[in-house]
Design a protein around this motif. Structure first.
Motif, PDB file in Angstrom:
ATOM      1  N   GLN A  86      16.419   1.363  -7.019  1.00 16.33           N
ATOM      2  CA  GLN A  86      16.979   2.206  -6.143  1.00 16.33           C
ATOM      3  C   GLN A  86      16.244   2.433  -4.760  1.00 16.33           C
ATOM      4  N   VAL A  87      14.967   1.595  -4.718  1.00 13.07           N
ATOM      5  CA  VAL A  87      14.235   2.060  -3.604  1.00 13.07           C
ATOM      6  C   VAL A  87      13.797   0.594  -2.581  1.00 13.07           C
ATOM      7  N   GLU A  88      13.607   0.773  -1.677  1.00 15.03           N
ATOM      8  CA  GLU A  88      12.710  -0.355  -0.868  1.00 15.03           C
ATOM      9  C   GLU A  88      11.481   0.364  -0.388  1.00 15.03           C
ATOM     10  N   ALA A  89      10.631  -0.057  -0.929  1.00 12.86           N
ATOM     11  CA  ALA A  89       9.232   0.309  -0.484  1.00 12.86           C
ATOM     12  C   ALA A  89       8.466  -0.634   0.701  1.00 12.86           C
ATOM     13  N   THR A  90       8.449   0.076   1.766  1.00 12.80           N
ATOM     14  CA  THR A  90       7.625  -0.743   2.824  1.00 12.80           C
ATOM     15  C   THR A  90       6.198  -0.356   2.811  1.00 12.80           C
ATOM     16  N   ALA A  91       5.149  -1.264   2.939  1.00 10.23           N
ATOM     17  CA  ALA A  91       3.557  -0.781   3.051  1.00 10.23           C
ATOM     18  C   ALA A  91       3.146  -1.340   4.544  1.00 10.23           C
ATOM     19  N   LEU A  92       2.672  -0.218   5.249  1.00 12.38           N
ATOM     20  CA  LEU A  92       2.085  -0.687   6.491  1.00 12.38           C
ATOM     21  C   LEU A  92       0.864  -1.441   6.345  1.00 12.38           C
ATOM     22  N   ILE A  93      -0.107  -1.214   5.488  1.00  7.93           N
ATOM     23  CA  ILE A  93      -1.182  -1.710   5.019  1.00  7.93           C
ATOM     24  C   ILE A  93      -1.210  -2.565   3.882  1.00  7.93           C
ATOM     25  N   ASP A  94      -1.354  -3.782   4.063  1.00  6.45           N
ATOM     26  CA  ASP A  94      -1.196  -4.854   2.592  1.00  6.45           C
ATOM     27  C   ASP A  94      -2.262  -5.621   2.441  1.00  6.45           C
ATOM     28  N   ASP A  95      -3.162  -5.985   3.491  1.00  5.50           N
ATOM     29  CA  ASP A  95      -3.989  -6.992   3.459  1.00  5.50           C
ATOM     30  C   ASP A  95      -5.274  -6.828   3.051  1.00  5.50           C
ATOM     31  N   PRO A  96      -5.606  -7.686   1.806  1.00  4.83           N
ATOM     32  CA  PRO A  96      -6.796  -7.155   0.940  1.00  4.83           C
ATOM     33  C   PRO A  96      -8.083  -7.439   1.639  1.00  4.83           C
ATOM     34  N   SER A  97      -7.996  -8.423   2.650  1.00 10.42           N
ATOM     35  CA  SER A  97      -9.229  -8.597   3.200  1.00 10.42           C
ATOM     36  C   SER A  97      -9.516  -7.449   4.455  1.00 10.42           C
ATOM     37  N   ALA A  98      -8.515  -6.656   4.653  1.00  2.22           N
ATOM     38  CA  ALA A  98      -8.661  -5.769   5.846  1.00  2.22           C
ATOM     39  C   ALA A  98      -9.308  -4.720   5.397  1.00  2.22           C
ATOM     40  N   ASP A  99      -9.887  -3.709   6.417  1.00  2.00           N
ATOM     41  CA  ASP A  99     -10.530  -2.295   6.119  1.00  2.00           C
ATOM     42  C   ASP A  99      -9.451  -1.417   6.505  1.00  2.00           C
ATOM     43  N   PRO A 100      -8.908  -0.470   5.708  1.00  2.00           N
ATOM     44  CA  PRO A 100      -7.746   0.288   6.299  1.00  2.00           C
ATOM     45  C   PRO A 100      -8.192   1.453   7.075  1.00  2.00           C
ATOM     46  N   HIS A 101      -9.441   1.745   6.958  1.00  2.00           N
ATOM     47  CA  HIS A 101     -10.154   3.006   7.773  1.00  2.00           C
ATOM     48  C   HIS A 101      -9.719   2.511   9.519  1.00  2.00           C
ATOM     49  N   SER A 102      -9.750   1.067   9.753  1.00  2.00           N
ATOM     50  CA  SER A 102      -9.833   0.705  11.057  1.00  2.00           C
ATOM     51  C   SER A 102      -8.505   0.218  11.565  1.00  2.00           C
ATOM     52  N   TYR A 103      -7.377   0.506  10.682  1.00  2.00           N
ATOM     53  CA  TYR A 103      -6.140  -0.101  11.454  1.00  2.00           C
ATOM     54  C   TYR A 103      -5.450   0.742  12.189  1.00  2.00           C
ATOM     55  N   GLN A 104      -4.863   0.028  13.208  1.00  2.00           N
ATOM     56  CA  GLN A 104      -4.292   0.568  14.228  1.00  2.00           C
ATOM     57  C   GLN A 104      -3.014   0.066  14.222  1.00  2.00           C
ATOM     58  N   ALA A 105      -1.835   1.375  14.406  1.00  2.00           N
ATOM     59  CA  ALA A 105      -0.540   1.104  14.184  1.00  2.00           C
ATOM     60  C   ALA A 105       0.214   0.447  15.384  1.00  2.00           C
ATOM     61  N   GLY A 106       1.045  -0.109  15.161  1.00  2.00           N
ATOM     62  CA  GLY A 106       2.005  -0.842  16.020  1.00  2.00           C
ATOM     63  C   GLY A 106       3.238  -0.335  16.677  1.00  2.00           C
ATOM     64  N   ASP A 120     -16.506  -5.290  -8.598  1.00  2.00           N
ATOM     65  CA  ASP A 120     -15.573  -5.426  -7.463  1.00  2.00           C
ATOM     66  C   ASP A 120     -14.493  -4.497  -7.848  1.00  2.00           C
ATOM     67  N   VAL A 121     -14.336  -3.853  -6.426  1.00  2.00           N
ATOM     68  CA  VAL A 121     -13.102  -2.844  -6.163  1.00  2.00           C
ATOM     69  C   VAL A 121     -12.483  -2.884  -4.911  1.00  2.00           C
ATOM     70  N   THR A 122     -11.225  -2.804  -4.840  1.00  2.00           N
ATOM     71  CA  THR A 122     -10.639  -2.852  -3.478  1.00  2.00           C
ATOM     72  C   THR A 122      -9.931  -1.569  -3.134  1.00  2.00           C
ATOM     73  N   GLU A 123      -9.647  -1.447  -1.753  1.00  2.00           N
ATOM     74  CA  GLU A 123      -8.633  -0.190  -1.284  1.00  2.00           C
ATOM     75  C   GLU A 123      -7.160  -0.407  -1.339  1.00  2.00           C
ATOM     76  N   THR A 124      -6.793  -1.910  -1.233  1.00  2.00           N
ATOM     77  CA  THR A 124      -5.451  -2.291  -1.441  1.00  2.00           C
ATOM     78  C   THR A 124      -5.434  -3.219  -2.515  1.00  2.00           C
ATOM     79  N   LEU A 125      -3.834  -3.242  -2.982  1.00  2.00           N
ATOM     80  CA  LEU A 125      -3.527  -4.337  -3.849  1.00  2.00           C
ATOM     81  C   LEU A 125      -3.667  -5.994  -3.397  1.00  2.00           C
ATOM     82  N   PRO A 126      -4.344  -6.667  -4.190  1.00  2.00           N
ATOM     83  CA  PRO A 126      -4.415  -7.959  -3.849  1.00  2.00           C
ATOM     84  C   PRO A 126      -3.220  -8.681  -3.407  1.00  2.00           C
ATOM     85  N   ASP A 127      -3.282  -9.810  -2.988  1.00  2.00           N
ATOM     86  CA  ASP A 127      -1.934 -10.607  -2.528  1.00  2.00           C
ATOM     87  C   ASP A 127      -1.251 -10.731  -3.699  1.00  2.00           C
ATOM     88  N   GLU A 128      -0.062 -10.556  -3.380  1.00  2.00           N
ATOM     89  CA  GLU A 128       1.200 -10.750  -4.297  1.00  2.00           C
ATOM     90  C   GLU A 128       1.198  -9.801  -5.643  1.00  2.00           C
TER      91      GLU A 128
END
Length: 369
Positions: free
Chosen positions: A67-87, A340-348
């Motif tokens: 019933q939902v379409e969920a969109t994530a702005l940050i999904d790159d497992p190699s990126a640091d979410p703290h430094s993300y800049q929105a477009g 090893d821990v991550t801040e976002t889910l891995p690819d796929e």
């Protein structure tokens, strides 16, 4: 049945654009659109939810189902979410959403400004952490009385006399000094721990369950005819979260008091639930999180710890610096297990439970070695 999680890679094309500029572009492009959000859905009737990271999008997906379409702005497992800049595309997606879900607590500040310029209701995980603490307080006796302090009072009590500058760093975007060597981590209960300021609450399993419940409630307001479905999905999800939480807590029976070091306090709440002490020097953690040079003494102390004084090293694979790489190299040389821990889910990967379970598996294996 789970909904798909849509990732917003297009937003990274404009990653250098400031949030204010992105909002200006979006306003110009959508100036004549007064439809806003707050209950609208796409052509197939699904509720449009935008989350700051794919971790929270995964929770939304589990609750919302098809019933939902969920969109994530940050999904790159190699990126640091703290430094993300929105477009600009990120801003447009947030503006057109029916529901927003983000972490809060200074972790995803880029999303806060986007949310302030949108009409959709928002679920903020850190606020859910406060609610979870309040619920715990009602059942925790003196610990509950302790947690009744306001965040400001507690912060003053804990950090007011510290002279190492870490508190100042936290105000500027650092993540607190909880769980580090010499700060009185031992004996701190879950009910009042969030007042310390560690915003990585997706590693606090009761908080994740609270977020799921709130998402279900908000989705039920947006799509009343599916309210029971959302509530059932949330109940099934939180049951699995609770099972995982009980498993983590059971580690304390065999490993309570075990010491670990961490390159960054990402998994603080997970370690706390497992009864594990984080011996990381606060100066090391503060420097890594604030992207400043690690003091020589703190670096050497960290190397000593991973050289044989701790049972495992917890590494955030999404933030690698020369200082943390030295620590990992020393741990490998000493044969100290690395988790090893991550801040976002891995690819796929879209399943929060599966992702977190693997990290719990890794922690358990390391502590058992």
């Amino acid at each position: 049945m789970r909904s798909s999680i849509t990732t917003s890679r297009r937003g990274r094309v404009l990653a250098g654009v400031s949030v204010s500029a992105a909002l200006a572009v979006t306003a110009s492009a959508c100036g004549g659109d007064s439809s806003g959000s707050g209950g609208s859905s796409d052509a197939d009737g699904r509720v449009q939810v935008v989350a700051s990271t794919n971790v929270w999008a995964g929770v939304v997906s589990a609750v919302g189902g098809d019933q939902v379409e969920a969109t994530a702005l940050i999904d790159d497992p190699s990126a640091d979410p703290h430094s993300y800049q929105a477009g600009a595309v990120d801003a447009a997606e947030v503006r057109s959403a029916d529901l927003l879900v983000y972490n809060g607590g200074g972790y995803d500040d880029f999303f806060v400004q986007l949310a302030e310029n949108a009409e959709a209701p928002a679920v903020v995980a850190v606020d859910s952490a406060d609610s979870a603490d309040s619920a715990d307080s009602a059942d925790s006796g003196s610990a509950g009385e302790h947690s009744a302090e306001s965040g400001e009072e507690h912060a003053e009590h804990e950090h007011g006399d510290e002279g190492d500058g870490h508190g100042e760093g936290h105000e500027d975007g650092g993540h607190g000094d909880e769980g580090h060597e010499g700060d009185g981590h031992e004996g701190h209960g879950h009910a009042h721990d969030h007042a310390h300021g560690n915003e990585h609450v997706w590693y606090d399993l009761p908080v994740v369950a609270a977020v799921a419940d709130q998402v279900a409630a908000d989705l039920g307001e947006l799509l009343p005819e599916q309210r029971a479905t959302f509530e059932d999905n949330a109940a099934a999800f939180t049951e699995r979260v609770d099972e995982l939480h009980h498993r983590v807590e059971s580690l304390a029976a065999d490993h309570e008091g075990t010491k670990v070091a961490a390159t960054e306090p990402i998994a603080h709440y997970l370690l706390l639930s497992a009864g594990v002490d984080d011996a990381t020097p606060r100066e090391f953690a503060a420097a890594v999180e604030n992207e400043t040079d690690v003091p020589v003494a703190a670096q050497q102390r960290m190397l000593d710890l991973v050289g044989g004084e701790v049972d495992a090293v917890v590494r955030n694979t999404q933030t690698a610096t020369p200082a943390t790489e030295k620590v990992i190299a020393a741990a490998r040389e000493a044969g100290t297990p690395i988790v090893d821990v991550t801040e976002t889910l891995p690819d796929e990967q879209t399943d929060y439970i599966a992702w977190m379970s693997r990290q719990v598996d890794a922690l358990e294996k390391a502590l058992d070695e």
